[in-house]
Design an enzyme around this catalytic site. Structure first.
Site, short mmCIF file in Angstrom:
data_model
loop_
_atom_site.label_atom_id
_atom_site.label_comp_id
_atom_site.label_asym_id
_atom_site.label_seq_id
_atom_site.Cartn_x
_atom_site.Cartn_y
_atom_site.Cartn_z
N ARG A 57 1.03 -1.28 0.15
CA ARG A 57 0.06 -0.11 0.22
C ARG A 57 1.03 1.27 0.00
NH1 ARG A 57 -2.38 0.51 6.19
NH2 ARG A 57 -0.57 0.01 7.27
N ASN A 71 -4.27 8.83 4.44
CA ASN A 71 -4.13 7.93 5.79
C ASN A 71 -2.73 8.04 6.07
OD1 ASN A 71 -5.51 5.90 7.58
ND2 ASN A 71 -3.73 4.58 6.96
N GLU A 72 -2.52 8.55 7.26
CA GLU A 72 -1.05 8.59 7.98
C GLU A 72 0.09 9.15 6.88
OE1 GLU A 72 -0.54 4.79 9.49
OE2 GLU A 72 -1.48 5.36 11.41
N GLU A 120 -7.11 6.07 15.84
CA GLU A 120 -6.64 4.50 15.88
C GLU A 120 -5.93 4.09 16.87
OE1 GLU A 120 -4.76 3.03 12.44
OE2 GLU A 120 -5.85 4.46 10.96
N TRP A 146 2.06 -5.48 13.08
CA TRP A 146 3.33 -5.16 12.46
C TRP A 146 4.45 -5.02 13.52
CZ3 TRP A 146 4.22 -0.94 15.54
CH2 TRP A 146 3.15 -0.29 16.05
N GLU A 172 -2.50 -7.75 7.43
CA GLU A 172 -2.90 -7.48 9.06
C GLU A 172 -3.96 -8.28 9.51
OE1 GLU A 172 -1.59 -2.85 9.34
OE2 GLU A 172 -3.72 -3.21 8.48
N HIS A 204 -3.60 -8.63 13.13
CA HIS A 204 -4.05 -7.56 13.88
C HIS A 204 -5.20 -7.50 14.85
CE1 HIS A 204 -3.97 -3.38 15.13
NE2 HIS A 204 -2.81 -3.13 14.54
C1 GLA Z 1 -1.82 1.99 10.93
C2 GLA Z 1 -2.92 2.15 9.72
C3 GLA Z 1 -3.94 1.37 9.58
C4 GLA Z 1 -3.36 -0.10 9.96
C5 GLA Z 1 -2.87 0.19 11.57
C6 GLA Z 1 -2.29 -1.09 11.95
O1 GLA Z 1 -2.28 3.02 11.93
O2 GLA Z 1 -3.38 3.60 9.37
O3 GLA Z 1 -4.39 1.13 8.32
O4 GLA Z 1 -2.36 -0.41 9.25
O5 GLA Z 1 -1.57 0.73 11.44
O6 GLA Z 1 -1.76 -1.06 13.23
#
Ligand code: GLA
Length: 661
Positions: free
Chosen positions: A117, A155-156, A316, A324, A364, A367
């Protein structure tokens, strides 16, 4: 001061509760169960469409919103609101195949492939146009959808690239910053090692080279990359605003670990204020010598700083382990409740998670989630429901703010500069030192904001600069002190200017203010300590330092300077300078006179207050310790509905939120 933005998600009643929701990974039958369980858990907000570009736009010029329509309608019918994402953080393989020049190039010159990604170059024109197009289409389509609570851009943001687009954009950015090639040559000190540029085409992003690269180049590239990501965010946000005026817009900052991927302070103007809100993702790292409760508090206090003191949203966190992280770690029973409450105590308008339902496949799949693989009959889901019930009871807290009287200075540029190669000690990094000071203050019950050294500091009685390596001048700090503040500065601060040039006469930017002169750096090897004559010890770093116009509070036992801890009164305030990293910060904090509001409270009893402008206030109490502890407040505990008397002990692991009389 700008008026506070206290109603950051107006359509969500009370506090927000939910997580990333990815129904596109599941058959339609599962969606109904999702909504049923969400209602059971009290979920009122979910983040959708974060990574769903491939579904909406499955090929060049092909658009299909059927599934997203169905998801939004499902949420509206189920009474759950949507934090609707633009999905631009993950272009699908067809896009990378059609536009291979949008794939990012790493410093080794390798163009990365699709298959994971965030495979995009922030400077590639095709990608930049595509994200604006995507944001526009989504905003046009869903602006008036009844499920829509807010917009979630990207996103991030963290991706950087060193391709030819990056090189071209970097040159333009450098021209803007330094004027011309002469200005650039001066700023980067290119007379060193014969690096003088005679033509812009010679200027490259930091691609791998033969030896230690120019630190000015590295620092400017980080600034440039952060600005490029901000431009991406702004381009999408503006496209959204054109169709969906008045809806809150956010992006999720990453405050996990060393969160210095972008200079979030430069983003402030675009992420705070009307219709904007700051959101952050915070994943607790295991093996933290300082411990999770203080780590959670740091992430929250850092985010509140980014939000300029306004309420913000924890977008989040994890209910349990993160995919991870190598090696297993698990939160203890009750941790997710305590951590979530700590974020809310520190200004979050709710508690959100990654993700609602654990994925059966993909990177994930292990996760943790709100609804784990073990299903609803599980400890985690029971705690999730408990949290949902609590947040509902805390609805009246929404819109209240935290009033910190102390601050820790954080400057992303300074963190980056301290990280460039060629430092006298590889241990003089900034982030762990900020954490260490924050935790020492946390243990004393002092709530701190993490703020930029150039911001208005007048609301703080104490300002701590554990490691402010890069600083152009002392003007803002001097004004703060002269007006009555107490400023405490750690060693190896004020050393370089914003071009990463060592100031003449150390510590150039701060020597005058501190009334001291640093003669020589003496890094301390790992594991060693230096002794001070007042019984304190230092580690990692020391300096041969002389008092010019400062009182010597403590001296090194074995050094030829004239002091190790200095104090100087100035105007109505005072400054302290430390010529070593003091090992035990508590006696120092006592000496500078910083105490929490409840000095009798034991360590590990977290007490934080949120207040409304009309005076209503809430004391959050979280007992992270193994012993009962008294919470010296009177009022009513919103979690139980029972009256709270100052003599009532809070049991180990227990939490209370006391609406104060
Ligand atoms: C990040 C991403 C999420 C996911 C989480 C997993 O914060 O924004 O999409 O991958 O990590 O910890």
């Amino acid at each position: 001061m700008a008026p506070r933005n206290t109603d950051i998600i107006p359509t969500v009643e009370g506090l927000a509760f939910g997580g990333d929701y990815n129904p596109e990974q599941w058959p339609r039958e599962t969606w109904d169960e999702d909504l049923r369980l969400m209602r059971e858990a009290g979920v009122n907000l979910v983040s959708v469409n974060i990574f769903a570009w491939a579904g909406i736009n499955p090929g060049p010029g092909e658009w299909d919103f059927t599934q997203l329509d169905a998801i939004m309608d499902l949420l509206a019918a189920g009474g759950v609101q949507a934090d609707l994402a633009t999905s631009t953080a993950s272009p699908p393989p067809w896009f990378s195949q059609a536009h291979p020049e949008t794939l990012p190039v790493n410093p080794e010159g390798v163009r990365l492939n699709s298959g994971a990604r965030a495979e995009y170059c922030p400077h590639a024109p095709v990608y930049r146009a595509a994200v604006v197009d995507m944001a526009s289409r989504l905003a046009e389509r869903y602006a008036d959808h009844p499920a829509l609570a807010m917009w979630h851009v990207g996103n991030e943001y963290y991706r950087s690239c060193t391709c030819d687009f990056a090189a071209e954009a970097f040159r333009a950015w450098l021209t803007e910053r330094h004027g011309d090639l002469d200005g650039l040559n001066r700023a980067w000190g290119t007379t060193f090692w014969s690096q003088t540029y005679s033509d812009w085409s010679q200027v490259l992003p930091p691609r791998i080279c033969a030896e230690t690269p120019n630190p000015g180049l590295l620092l400017d590239f980080r600034r440039f990359s952060s600005d490029a990501l901000l431009a991406l965010f702004r381009s999408e946000a503006e496209a959204i605003e054109a169709h969906s005026p008045g809806k809150p817009i956010t992006t999720n900052f990453m405050v996990t670990g060393n969160f210095t991927g972008a200079d979030y302070h430069r983003w402030r103007e675009h992420t705070t204020g009307p219709n904007r809100l700051v959101a952050s993702d915070h994943y607790l790292l295991p093996d933290d010598p300082i411990g999770w409760p203080a780590q959670a508090a740091f992430g929250a206090d850092a985010t509140r700083g980014l939000a300029d003191g306004d309420p913000w949203l924890l977008m989040e966190q994890s209910t349990n382990s993160s995919a991870w992280r190598r090696g297993y770690f698990a939160k203890r029973p009750g941790d997710l409740l305590r951590h979530s409450l700590s974020y809310v105590a520190r200004g979050s308008e709710g508690a959100m998670f990654f993700q609602w339902r654990a994925s059966r496949y993909g990177a994930e799949r292990y996760h943790s989630a709100m609804l784990p693989h073990g299903g609803p009959d599980s400890r985690v889901f029971r705690e999730v429901k408990q949290l949902g019930a609590w947040l509902k009871l805390l609805g009246e807290v929404k819109g209240s703010t935290v009033d910190s009287r102390a601050a820790i200075l954080l400057d992303f540029n300074s963190c980056w500069a301290a990280d460039t190669p060629g430092q006298p000690s590889s241990d003089m990094t900034t982030y762990p030192e900020l954490r260490r000071w924050h935790a020492a203050l946390w243990r004393r019950g002092v709530t701190t904001d993490l703020v930029n050294p150039e911001w208005d500091l007048s609301r703080y009685t104490h300002v701590f600069a554990p490691h402010l390596y890069l600083l152009d001048d002392d003007a803002n700090l001097r004004a703060y002190v002269e007006r009555g503040g107490t400023l405490v500065v750690g060693p190896y601060s004020g050393i370089v200017d914003s071009n990463d040039h060592v100031h003449p006469g150390l510590p150039g930017a701060l020597g005058g203010l501190m009334g001291i002169r640093v003669e020589e750096f003496v890094p301390v090897p790992k594991g060693d300590k230096v002794a001070l004559d007042n019984g304190w010890e230092g580690e990692t770093w020391s300096e041969v330092t002389h008092a010019l116009d400062a009182e010597v509070v403590a001296d090194f036992k074995d050094y030829p300077g004239t002091g190790a801890v200095f104090r100087r009164r100035l105007g109505d305030g005072e400054v302290w300078y430390l010529a070593t990293r003091i090992t035990d910060l508590d006696p120092l904090l006592a000496a500078v006179g910083v105490t929490g509001e409840f000095p009798e409270a034991p360590e590990n009893l977290e007490l934080v207050r949120r207040s409304h402008e009309d005076g209503r206030s809430y004391l959050f109490a979280i007992n992270h310790s193994d012993a009962p502890a008294n919470v010296p407040a009177a009022g009513r505990d919103l979690l139980t509905g029972n009256p709270w008397a100052p003599t009532r002990p809070l049991e180990p692991g227990e939490c209370a939120v006391i609406r104060e009389d």
